[in-house]
Write an enzyme that holds these catalytic residues in place. Structure first.
Site, PDB file in Angstrom:
ATOM      1  N   LYS A   1       0.831  -1.208   0.000  1.00 13.16           N
ATOM      2  CA  LYS A   1       0.000   0.000   0.000  1.00 13.16           C
ATOM      3  C   LYS A   1       0.863   1.256   0.000  1.00 13.16           C
ATOM      4  O   LYS A   1       0.604   2.206  -0.755  1.00 13.16           O
ATOM      5  CB  LYS A   1      -0.907   0.019   1.228  1.00 13.16           C
ATOM      6  CG  LYS A   1      -1.723   1.309   1.389  1.00 13.16           C
ATOM      7  CD  LYS A   1      -2.533   1.310   2.671  1.00 13.16           C
ATOM      8  CE  LYS A   1      -1.752   1.821   3.857  1.00 13.16           C
ATOM      9  NZ  LYS A   1      -1.822   3.278   4.016  1.00 13.16           N
ATOM     10  N   ASN A   2       1.897   1.278   0.839  1.00 13.82           N
ATOM     11  CA  ASN A   2       2.708   2.482   0.984  1.00 13.82           C
ATOM     12  C   ASN A   2       3.569   2.772  -0.243  1.00 13.82           C
ATOM     13  O   ASN A   2       4.129   3.856  -0.361  1.00 13.82           O
ATOM     14  CB  ASN A   2       3.597   2.371   2.229  1.00 13.82           C
ATOM     15  CG  ASN A   2       2.793   2.452   3.512  1.00 13.82           C
ATOM     16  OD1 ASN A   2       1.637   2.884   3.510  1.00 13.82           O
ATOM     17  ND2 ASN A   2       3.386   2.029   4.613  1.00 13.82           N
TER      18      ASN A   2
ATOM     19  N   ASP B   1       5.282   1.012  11.729  1.00 14.74           N
ATOM     20  CA  ASP B   1       4.065   0.337  11.280  1.00 14.74           C
ATOM     21  C   ASP B   1       3.971  -1.118  11.740  1.00 14.74           C
ATOM     22  O   ASP B   1       2.962  -1.781  11.499  1.00 14.74           O
ATOM     23  CB  ASP B   1       3.952   0.396   9.753  1.00 14.74           C
ATOM     24  CG  ASP B   1       3.439   1.740   9.258  1.00 14.74           C
ATOM     25  OD1 ASP B   1       3.052   2.566  10.093  1.00 14.74           O
ATOM     26  OD2 ASP B   1       3.419   1.955   8.026  1.00 14.74           O
TER      27      ASP B   1
ATOM     28  N   ARG C   1       1.196  14.822  12.800  1.00 14.29           N
ATOM     29  CA  ARG C   1       1.783  14.667  11.476  1.00 14.29           C
ATOM     30  C   ARG C   1       1.582  15.917  10.620  1.00 14.29           C
ATOM     31  O   ARG C   1       0.877  15.894   9.609  1.00 14.29           O
ATOM     32  CB  ARG C   1       1.207  13.425  10.783  1.00 14.29           C
ATOM     33  CG  ARG C   1       1.499  12.153  11.563  1.00 14.29           C
ATOM     34  CD  ARG C   1       1.291  10.922  10.711  1.00 14.29           C
ATOM     35  NE  ARG C   1      -0.112  10.640  10.465  1.00 14.29           N
ATOM     36  CZ  ARG C   1      -0.540   9.610   9.739  1.00 14.29           C
ATOM     37  NH1 ARG C   1       0.323   8.792   9.199  1.00 14.29           N
ATOM     38  NH2 ARG C   1      -1.829   9.408   9.561  1.00 14.29           N
TER      39      ARG C   1
ATOM     40  N   CYS D   1      -5.487   8.575   9.777  1.00 18.28           N
ATOM     41  CA  CYS D   1      -5.502   7.960  11.105  1.00 18.28           C
ATOM     42  C   CYS D   1      -5.082   8.944  12.189  1.00 18.28           C
ATOM     43  O   CYS D   1      -4.198   9.768  11.990  1.00 18.28           O
ATOM     44  CB  CYS D   1      -4.556   6.770  11.132  1.00 18.28           C
ATOM     45  SG  CYS D   1      -5.206   5.301  10.343  1.00 18.28           S
TER      46      CYS D   1
ATOM     47  N   ARG E   1      -8.308  -0.725   5.005  1.00 15.36           N
ATOM     48  CA  ARG E   1      -7.469   0.294   4.398  1.00 15.36           C
ATOM     49  C   ARG E   1      -6.102  -0.251   4.006  1.00 15.36           C
ATOM     50  O   ARG E   1      -5.477   0.256   3.075  1.00 15.36           O
ATOM     51  CB  ARG E   1      -7.268   1.474   5.359  1.00 15.36           C
ATOM     52  CG  ARG E   1      -8.501   2.330   5.600  1.00 15.36           C
ATOM     53  CD  ARG E   1      -8.159   3.527   6.478  1.00 15.36           C
ATOM     54  NE  ARG E   1      -6.997   4.225   5.942  1.00 15.36           N
ATOM     55  CZ  ARG E   1      -5.924   4.569   6.665  1.00 15.36           C
ATOM     56  NH1 ARG E   1      -5.863   4.270   7.950  1.00 15.36           N
ATOM     57  NH2 ARG E   1      -4.917   5.207   6.113  1.00 15.36           N
TER      58      ARG E   1
END
Length: 430
Positions: free
Chosen positions: A22-23, A317, A131, A126, A409
């Site tokens: 995903k990233n 993560d 951030r 999230c 997600r």
């Protein structure tokens, strides 16, 4: 709203295919805004974030074809998606779209580079920390952009003639800001040098794709990236790298429950620190022709201390997943979070299962227990949600994980992959 119901106690045995990351997929998709030609991405995962970003890109004028057709393919783990943006239809990324996913803010770089302007809502995502977008805006300002924040939107304008190459040093490592500056710099006039850049594999994957499109990027994967601006980029075909976070997650699930699982289609080089840490807990990890084999046959899980760090350190993560594993260790472990200031929200939910965890600032002290007991729990963010699944796999009785949209997600068909290896996991719709 869907829930995940888990009956714990089964060791995992079998094969789990690892999806595309995903990233990596998200910035690669956004890179399609940089060219009027077609960018074809292989190994794109079925995820809510990917679907959401496709809607955002469509708003900007990107034509999207999945596996050569427009409908979603449900019977294949690996999708090929074609992105074509002949013209930018709209340089505004609206609040109602950007607020749902933080990474969508990254469109600001390609829009600014290609069109000379962008109006992008401040991001959501999230709730694992503030951030801020300061690093993104400072990097774009270094390239000559004029930045103004008004009414919850960032209005960015490039100088007449386009962005200008520059030397910029990030005050702290930021994967997202590295992505954005690298993409913007590909079409800038002159040479850009990015110092203290993110070294994550996903940043290198993006650079490789951009180079296939005609960019001139060197040094990706190191702390210093050099980008020589070009007049335009072309289309390309690129395969999304395997998801190292999914790899680490399932490896920890095997270590938690015992058993023997082969993770297919992954690469140990993407997460060597995490795998070395996992070996210290007692898991056996070996490379195979198709991926990695994870085995844990002993009864004990050894306690190991962890500090999260930017790549190549232990990934933030995987912090929640590792904490879940440590709840069943045979001693006391300490987990220190250095990346995000609010990433221990899973602690109270793990405590509902019987975990003994105390917090002191950014450090968690985890005292292993002999047993966990199933209970209703609630996911608070993407990675925290899967830590509850890992704990539930080893807990006695039934665990019900609520708010599983967080899982959707970032984890493709999680319950299906676990069930194939003997876990009792099912999705329940209200």
């Amino acid at each position: 709203m869907d829930r995940i119901r888990i009956t714990g106690g089964n060791a995992l045995r079998g094969i789990i295919p690892i999806s595309g990351a995903k990233n990596a997929a998200l910035p690669l998709m956004i890179a399609s805004l940089l060219t009027s030609d077609t960018l074809t991405l292989e190994n794109v995962p079925h995820l809510a974030d990917v679907e959401g970003l496709m809607r955002i890109l469509g708003n900007h004028g990107v034509d999207i074809a999945v596996n050569g057709r427009r409908e979603r393919q449900e019977n294949d783990y690996s999708r090929t998606i074609h992105f074509t943006c002949r013209t930018i239809a709209d340089t505004t990324a609206p609040y109602e779209l950007v607020s749902k996913m933080r990474a969508s803010f990254w469109v600001i770089g390609p829009l600014l580079a290609r069109e000379g302007r962008a109006r992008v809502s401040l991001p959501g995502g999230c709730a694992i920390g503030t951030r801020p977008v300061d690093l993104f805006l400072e990097a774009l300002t270094a390239l000559g952009a004029d930045i103004e924040i008004d009414g919850g939107y960032v209005n960015a304008t490039a100088p007449k003639g386009g962005l200008l190459g520059a030397r910029y040093r990030f005050p702290k490592v930021s994967v997202g800001a590295t992505h954005v500056m690298m993409m913007a710099a590909t079409l800038a006039n002159g040479t850009t040098v990015i110092e203290n850049a993110a070294r994550e594999p996903e940043a290198l994957d993006l650079a490789n794709c951009l180079n296939a499109m005609g960019a001139k990027i060197s040094g990706a994967g190191t702390k210093t990236i050099t980008v020589e601006g070009v007049a335009s980029l072309s289309g390309a075909r690129h395969r999304v790298l395997p998801d190292r976070i999914e790899t680490g997650t399932y490896a920890m699930a095997v270590a938690m429950t015992g058993g023997d699982v082969t993770l297919e289609g992954t690469d140990a080089a993407l997460l060597e620190t995490a795998l070395d840490t996992l070996r210290q807990t007692g898991a056996e990890i070996t490379a195979t022709e198709t991926g990695l084999r994870i085995v844990r046959t002993g009864d004990r899980i050894m306690p190991v201390d962890v500090v999260t760090e930017p790549f190549p350190g232990f990934p933030t993560d995987l912090q929640a997943q590792f904490m879940a594993l440590m709840t069943r260790s045979s001693g006391v472990s300490h987990i220190t979070e250095t990346i995000f200031e609010n990433r221990f929200m899973h602690v109270q939910e793990l405590a509902r299962l019987g975990a003994r965890i105390s917090l002191s600032g950014q450090m968690a002290r985890v005292e292993g227990v002999s047993r966990l007991k199933g209970a209703p729990v609630m996911a608070t963010d993407l990675r925290a949600s899967v830590s509850l699944v890992i704990a539930g796999l080893a807990a006695e009785g039934e665990t019900v994980v609520n708010r599983v949209y967080h899982l959707d997600r970032g984890f493709e068909r999680l319950e299906e992959k676990l069930t194939r290896c003997g876990a009792l996991v099912e999705r329940v719709s209200e």
